[in-house]
Design a protein around this motif. Structure first.
Motif, mmCIF file in Angstrom:
data_model
loop_
_atom_site.group_PDB
_atom_site.id
_atom_site.type_symbol
_atom_site.label_atom_id
_atom_site.label_comp_id
_atom_site.label_asym_id
_atom_site.label_seq_id
_atom_site.Cartn_x
_atom_site.Cartn_y
_atom_site.Cartn_z
ATOM 1 N N SER A 2 9.849 1.516 -1.744
ATOM 2 C CA SER A 2 9.725 0.722 -0.522
ATOM 3 C C SER A 2 10.471 1.400 0.610
ATOM 4 O O SER A 2 11.166 2.409 0.422
ATOM 5 C CB SER A 2 10.261 -0.696 -0.736
ATOM 6 N N PRO A 35 5.281 -0.663 0.982
ATOM 7 C CA PRO A 35 5.966 -1.943 1.162
ATOM 8 C C PRO A 35 7.250 -1.764 1.973
ATOM 9 O O PRO A 35 7.930 -0.745 1.860
ATOM 10 C CB PRO A 35 6.295 -2.392 -0.269
ATOM 11 N N TYR A 37 10.557 -4.416 3.083
ATOM 12 C CA TYR A 37 11.080 -5.768 2.930
ATOM 13 C C TYR A 37 12.256 -6.067 3.864
ATOM 14 O O TYR A 37 12.707 -7.204 3.928
ATOM 15 C CB TYR A 37 11.524 -5.991 1.482
ATOM 16 N N LYS A 225 -3.808 -5.574 -1.354
ATOM 17 C CA LYS A 225 -3.506 -4.156 -1.530
ATOM 18 C C LYS A 225 -4.644 -3.521 -2.307
ATOM 19 O O LYS A 225 -5.022 -3.989 -3.387
ATOM 20 C CB LYS A 225 -2.185 -3.970 -2.286
#
Length: 416
Positions: A2, A35, A37, A225
């Protein structure tokens, strides 16, 4: 795997500028299927920036910095990153040459302070800046971490990201999948009420469904996705249909559609026309309608009847009803709607009268009280009462009032 976005600049913490860089990067990361976050904004302070780096580097594999690459003493991003990882800064002669050439093209001489922009951590690669003087870096200080730095100027960052960062990430195996979303838009239902209706869908793994609210409407973001946008849409489509079926008339459109554009399509399809009469919105409803390309096919015009004399003289509102019920009333809203429809010879007439605030309210008629009038093809007329309260503020009350009026027309066009 990520990523994390770290935006450096005290001016963002003070609210002096809008942090549009984070929004852009978030959208770009989604397109690459990367991704992310966390987003952090930190001021121009090396110790606090080191604390941010320590936390971020422990939980992600890609760190993306914007800001702090200029020539002034408070531009400390590269210096602080290098110090954190215990690596010296080295001057890149090609960067010096590039900066000097750009100054020469502008008829200026490079200042000594600009040499600072050529200092990069030892072992890092230069991320070229085609338009500005502040280059970025692409650096892997350890095998499990990649760092990108970009200047804070959005136009410079966008080009650097697209021309250099994206190809690099794809060369490293990123971008094999994308995160693609469709935003479903709803009016006339609250976020909690909609969330209850669709609660069975809020914990799906792929696609995911998430509600969020703003400016009077609620949205459901359906994200999938997949290897391509088309493949993601195949996953999204059946879930979106089920959500739309559950919401019924509260659903009005998707993605960039607005109530004004949806109403416009319905009027164009039926070959009908619209005129508006506005008081508290001061022309906002007409502006929404005319922002839609081709709206002249169905929107013929409007009257901004702020003063009661305009309501009487142009729209034919009964002065006795104004005295008895007041300008902010269902009766006056209905007369405004039928008056503008009649005078402009349109199929539909839509009106708004209310108290947008911050002053003007009473116990009987508080700030945020709004009436919408709607006159139809057979001169049938109805009105709708809204109490938006004072918390929204004047501008938002006007915005929500105009959309509420459009939503009533939309529902009528769909259900008659």
């Amino acid at each position: 795997m990520s990523s994390e976005i770290i935006c450096v600049g005290t001016e963002m913490l003070l609210g002096d500028i809008l942090n549009s860089n984070a929004q852009y990067l978030a959208q770009q990361l989604a397109q690459l299927g990367i991704p992310h976050y966390y987003q952090t904004v930190v001021g121009d302070n090396p110790e606090r920036l080191k604390q941010v780096i320590e936390i971020a580097a422990s939980r992600v594999q890609i760190l993306i910095f914007t800001g702090g690459l200029g020539p002034t003493p408070d531009d400390l991003t590269c210096e602080t990153i290098a110090d954190f990882f215990g690596v010296p800064l080295v001057e890149d002669p090609e960067v010096i040459e590039d900066i000097a050439e750009k100054f020469a093209q502008r008829g200026r001489e490079m200042t000594p302070s600009n040499r600072k922009q050529a200092l990069i951590p030892q072992g890092a690669k230069v991320l070229p800046n085609p338009t500005g003087t502040a280059p970025g870096i692409i650096w892997q200080p350890r095998p499990d971490l990649t760092i990108f730095t970009f200047p804070g100027v959005p136009s410079e960052m966008y080009r650097m990201w697209e021309e250099t960062a994206v190809p690099f990430l794809k060369s490293q195996g990123w971008g094999q999948e994308i995160i693609h979303s469709r935003s479903l838009r709803f009016w006339g239902i609250g976020e909690s009420a909609l969330a209850e209706k669709v609660s069975a869908y809020l914990n799906l793994p792929n696609p995911t469904v998430a509600p969020y609210a703003g400016k009077g409407e609620v949205r459901l973001r359906v994200s999938a996705k997949a290897t391509s946008a088309a493949a993601a849409e195949e996953l999204i489509a059946p879930i979106a249909k089920q959500l739309i079926d559950i919401a019924g008339l509260d659903y009005y459109g998707a993605d960039n559609e607005t109530l004004a554009s949806v109403v416009g399509k319905l009027l164009r399809t039926s070959g009908e026309t619209l005129s508006v009469a506005e008081s508290c919105t001061g022309g906002g409803l007409g502006q929404m309608l005319t922002e839609i390309s081709g709206s002249s096919e169905y929107f013929w015009g409007g009257v901004i009847s702020y003063d009661n004399s305009v309501k009487v003289g142009l729209l034919g509102v009964n002065p006795e009803d104004l005295d008895k019920f007041g300008a902010v009333s269902a009766t006056v809203a209905e007369q405004m709607a039928i008056g503008v429809k009649t005078r402009l010879s349109t199929t539909w007439g839509l009106s708004i009268t209310g108290i947008a605030g911050p002053t003007g309210g009473t116990d009987d008629k508080p700030v945020g009280l709004v009436y919408v009038g709607l006159a139809g093809p057979k001169d049938e007329v109805t009105s709708f009462e809204y109490r938006f309260g004072t918390i929204r503020g004047r501008a938002l009350t006007r915005h929500v009032s105009a959309n509420a009026a459009l939503d009533n027309l939309r529902r009528r066009l769909l259900t008659r």
